[in-house]
Design a protein around this motif. Structure first.
Motif, PDB file in Angstrom:
ATOM      1  N   THR A 151       0.830  -1.205   0.000  1.00  0.00           N
ATOM      2  CA  THR A 151       0.000   0.000   0.000  1.00  0.00           C
ATOM      3  C   THR A 151       0.863   1.252   0.000  1.00  0.00           C
ATOM      4  OG1 THR A 151      -1.617  -1.245   1.305  1.00  0.00           O
ATOM      5  CG2 THR A 151      -1.971   1.121   1.099  1.00  0.00           C
ATOM      6  N   ALA A 198      -0.993   1.321   6.364  1.00  0.00           N
ATOM      7  CA  ALA A 198      -1.799   1.059   5.171  1.00  0.00           C
ATOM      8  C   ALA A 198      -3.129   1.806   5.201  1.00  0.00           C
ATOM      9  CB  ALA A 198      -2.034  -0.444   5.028  1.00  0.00           C
ATOM     10  N   ILE A 202      -3.703   4.156   1.987  1.00  0.00           N
ATOM     11  CA  ILE A 202      -4.759   3.782   1.033  1.00  0.00           C
ATOM     12  C   ILE A 202      -5.623   4.987   0.650  1.00  0.00           C
ATOM     13  CG2 ILE A 202      -6.605   3.193   2.674  1.00  0.00           C
ATOM     14  CD1 ILE A 202      -5.572   1.057  -0.353  1.00  0.00           C
ATOM     15  N   LYS A 210      -8.621  -1.234  -6.843  1.00  0.00           N
ATOM     16  CA  LYS A 210      -8.154  -1.935  -5.652  1.00  0.00           C
ATOM     17  C   LYS A 210      -9.034  -3.151  -5.358  1.00  0.00           C
ATOM     18  CE  LYS A 210      -8.519   2.180  -3.923  1.00  0.00           C
ATOM     19  NZ  LYS A 210      -8.212   3.110  -5.026  1.00  0.00           N
TER      20      LYS A 210
END
Length: 266
Positions: A151, A198, A202, A210
């Motif tokens: 990520t 992460a 993200i 994703k």
């Protein structure tokens, strides 16, 4: 005097604890490689500082791969421990590069949050410039602990890749540590405050397709961390749920996993 000495010692130990960022609690490398059967692969090595990180480049039977997957594995084992996860994708026509960071498999040195991030970017830069990779679409695949670096690299290289796959990934180093040691949550969060997470990275992958793969019966990473990751991610995104334990979606639903990965390329 004794009380002052004890307090000083505790202060020093606390500073050491915070500086270490608990690296040795997260990375559990194994050196012994299992046989990699029924797949064609090439061994790669890359010098980093005074160490060397290694990888395997697995090729499909098809002359032209559908895409290139850069695979970042979990906390334990090494690349050979995770080949079962990518075999259906190789059989479907994807080429896959699996990396062992410092200390894992044939790689030398000791893994830390810092050198994994630095080595990950260098690995990405070199692999994506190869003739057999640069004209293909690139997907990053983070399995379990590998979700953190996958990520993080997706955030930095968003415009150079075609998709991100998170399989059983924790929302952050602090979140997974706190899940197993809730009484020390505040200390853990302070110790890991400066480490990439992460669940934050993200948020900066706008426009990148994703895929999130999680099980409600995962005994390693709480399902709620997958829900948080998905909630923090922008569209386009998919969520694939299965019922087996940690990282076993490919054994329970191999066709569904392959189909979902293919969808990232459309």
């Amino acid at each position: 005097m004794k009380t002052k000495a004890i307090l000083t010692l505790l202060f020093v130990l606390t500073l050491q604890f915070f500086n270490a960022q608990m690296d040795d609690k997260f990375y559990q490398p194994k050196k012994e490689l299992k046989p990699i059967e029924n797949m064609k692969y090439e061994n790669l090595s890359l010098p980093v500082d005074k160490d060397t990180i290694t990888a395997i480049f697995i090729r499909p039977a098809a002359a032209k791969p559908k895409a290139t997957i850069l695979f970042f594995h979990g906390a334990g084992g090494n690349v050979s421990s995770y080949t079962f996860m990518i075999k259906p994708l190789v059989d479907d026509g994807f080429q896959v590069v699996m990396v062992d960071f410092r200390g894992y498999g044939k790689s030398s040195g000791t893994p830390t949050h810092k050198n994994v991030a630095e080595d990950g970017q260098r690995f990405f830069d070199i692999i994506t410039k190869r003739e057999d990779v640069k004209n293909t679409k690139v997907l990053l695949y983070g399995a379990s602990l590998g979700s953190q670096i996958a990520t993080h690299l997706s955030r930095i290289n968003k415009d150079k890749i075609s998709g991100l796959i998170i399989d059983g990934g924790m929302s952050s180093f602090a979140d997974i540590a706190s899940a197993f040691a809730p009484d020390y949550k505040s200390v853990i969060e302070q110790a890991l405050a400066s480490v990439y997470a992460a669940k934050e990275d993200i948020k900066f992958t706008q426009g990148l397709p994703k895929l999130f793969i999680y099980s409600k019966n995962d005994r390693t990473v709480p399902y709620s961390q997958g829900e948080l990751m998905f909630a923090n991610a922008s569209e386009p995104k998919q969520f694939l749920e299965f019922s087996e334990d940690h990282l076993l979606a490919v054994k329970e639903k191999p066709a569904d996993v392959v189909k979902a990965v293919e969808a990232l390329l459309k």
